[in-house]
Scaffold this motif. Structure first.
Motif, PDB file in Angstrom:
ATOM      1  N   LEU A  73     -43.934  53.744  10.386  1.00 61.51           N
ATOM      2  CA  LEU A  73     -44.054  52.364  10.863  1.00 61.51           C
ATOM      3  C   LEU A  73     -45.509  51.976  11.052  1.00 61.51           C
ATOM      4  CD1 LEU A  73     -42.576  49.829  11.945  1.00 61.51           C
ATOM      5  CD2 LEU A  73     -42.627  50.896  14.208  1.00 61.51           C
TER       6      LEU A  73
ATOM      7  N   ALA B  12     -47.607  49.035   9.097  1.00 63.96           N
ATOM      8  CA  ALA B  12     -48.171  47.932   9.872  1.00 63.96           C
ATOM      9  C   ALA B  12     -49.678  47.816   9.671  1.00 63.96           C
ATOM     10  CB  ALA B  12     -47.844  48.119  11.351  1.00 63.96           C
TER      11      ALA B  12
ATOM     12  N   TRP C 243     -44.502  43.101   4.757  1.00 63.59           N
ATOM     13  CA  TRP C 243     -44.357  44.221   5.690  1.00 63.59           C
ATOM     14  C   TRP C 243     -42.990  44.877   5.518  1.00 63.59           C
ATOM     15  CZ3 TRP C 243     -42.944  44.085  11.478  1.00 63.59           C
ATOM     16  CH2 TRP C 243     -43.151  45.338  12.041  1.00 63.59           C
ATOM     17  N   GLU C 244     -41.957  44.063   5.319  1.00 69.84           N
ATOM     18  CA  GLU C 244     -40.634  44.632   5.044  1.00 69.84           C
ATOM     19  C   GLU C 244     -40.692  45.569   3.846  1.00 69.84           C
ATOM     20  OE1 GLU C 244     -37.569  41.770   4.542  1.00 69.84           O
ATOM     21  OE2 GLU C 244     -38.205  40.524   6.220  1.00 69.84           O
TER      22      GLU C 244
ATOM     23  N   ILE D 199     -42.607  48.872   4.524  1.00 71.09           N
ATOM     24  CA  ILE D 199     -41.873  49.880   5.285  1.00 71.09           C
ATOM     25  C   ILE D 199     -41.179  50.836   4.322  1.00 71.09           C
ATOM     26  CG2 ILE D 199     -39.779  50.213   6.647  1.00 71.09           C
ATOM     27  CD1 ILE D 199     -41.939  49.684   8.465  1.00 71.09           C
TER      28      ILE D 199
ATOM     29  N   VAL E 204     -36.612  46.865  11.021  1.00 73.40           N
ATOM     30  CA  VAL E 204     -37.772  46.040  10.669  1.00 73.40           C
ATOM     31  C   VAL E 204     -37.348  44.831   9.834  1.00 73.40           C
ATOM     32  CG1 VAL E 204     -39.930  46.007   9.374  1.00 73.40           C
ATOM     33  CG2 VAL E 204     -39.404  47.931  10.861  1.00 73.40           C
ATOM     34  N   ASP E 205     -36.421  45.031   8.900  1.00 77.37           N
ATOM     35  CA  ASP E 205     -35.939  43.904   8.092  1.00 77.37           C
ATOM     36  C   ASP E 205     -35.317  42.830   8.968  1.00 77.37           C
ATOM     37  OD1 ASP E 205     -36.800  45.198   5.898  1.00 77.37           O
ATOM     38  OD2 ASP E 205     -34.847  45.440   4.944  1.00 77.37           O
TER      39      ASP E 205
ATOM     40  N   SER F 210     -38.125  41.087  11.058  1.00 75.22           N
ATOM     41  CA  SER F 210     -38.967  40.243  10.219  1.00 75.22           C
ATOM     42  C   SER F 210     -38.217  38.999   9.752  1.00 75.22           C
ATOM     43  CB  SER F 210     -39.453  41.052   9.014  1.00 75.22           C
ATOM     44  OG  SER F 210     -40.197  40.246   8.140  1.00 75.22           O
TER      45      SER F 210
END
Length: 246
Positions: free
Chosen positions: A57, A61, A182-183, A186, A230-231, A234
């Motif tokens: 992560l 990021a 960002w998705e 990851i 995270v998905d 986001s």
């Protein structure tokens, strides 16, 4: 023509579909899947996997943030703000950065910076810079310039007109693009570990190499949970930004 191309591709590649569905192959796949159905949920291994997930992560990021900051800078010349020659040079750099896949960048960065998460950060930052820089530049080109022109007509300096007349219009779209990348990062950060960039990918490669299916299953579960979380976060953030740039 498409059907002919597909048939020709199967013939050229020589795919052994009969071998794939042979009895021995099916038994081997069954044993392999059965071993994956019993993940290692012991406390020490789960704690190790959680630390690797946090590292993945963090790599995604930091790589995304560095790329977004660089994209803001290079988007200005790429959008033609500094003249034609600067635009050509900036777009060439962006095309070069994003034409090299993340895995190739990671292999190069491992040679340059050594094994570990730093190589993963650099690999993600370089490729994502090429993608976000192009998207940011196109957003600048397509945004209306009426507010910026009004400020310039009122005597505002060029930098102030850009900061107050243009950036408020494009910032929500830039942030939405950054969250979407960002998705994707990851998932890619989890894969970069296969070339020594740390995180869950490195753990998965290690345990698969030793045929430790139970431990590999635990790492795969951690990857799924991390990507899913995270998905979801986001997507909610990007939906919240939608009214601002609708």
């Amino acid at each position: 023509m498409v059907l002919g191309a597909v048939v020709a591709s199967f013939v050229y590649l020589g795919l052994d579909l009969r071998g794939l569905f042979a009895a021995e192959s099916m038994r081997s796949m069954g044993r392999f899947i059965g071993e994956f159905l019993s993940p290692d949920l012991s406390g020490p291994f789960v704690a190790t996997t959680a630390r690797a997930a946090l590292q993945t992560l963090a790599v995604s990021a930091v790589g995304t943030v560095l790329a977004a900051l660089g994209a803001v800078v290079i988007a200005l010349p790429a959008a033609g703000r500094w003249g034609g020659p600067a635009a050509v040079a900036a777009r060439f750099v962006l095309n070069l950065l994003r034409s090299v896949p993340e895995l190739v960048w990671a292999a190069l960065m491992v040679l340059a910076a050594g094994l570990g998460p730093f190589a993963g950060v650099l690999a993600l930052a370089l490729h994502t810079l090429g993608v976000l820089g192009r998207l940011f530049a196109e957003t600048l080109q397509n945004a209306p310039r009426s507010s910026e022109a009004a400020l310039r007509g009122a005597g505002a300096p060029r930098v102030a007109a850009l900061a107050y007349g243009m950036l408020p219009l494009v910032a929500p779209q830039w942030l939405a693009y950054t969250l979407y990348r960002w998705e994707m990062n990851i998932r890619m950060a989890a894969v970069l570990g296969f070339v020594g960039a740390g995180g869950l990918g490195q753990m998965l490669y290690f345990h698969l190499s030793l045929f430790q299916q139970a431990q590999s299953a635990t790492v795969l579960i951690a990857m799924f949970v991390l990507v899913f979380a995270v998905d979801g976060a986001s997507a909610r953030l990007r939906r919240g930004l939608a009214p601002a740039h609708a």
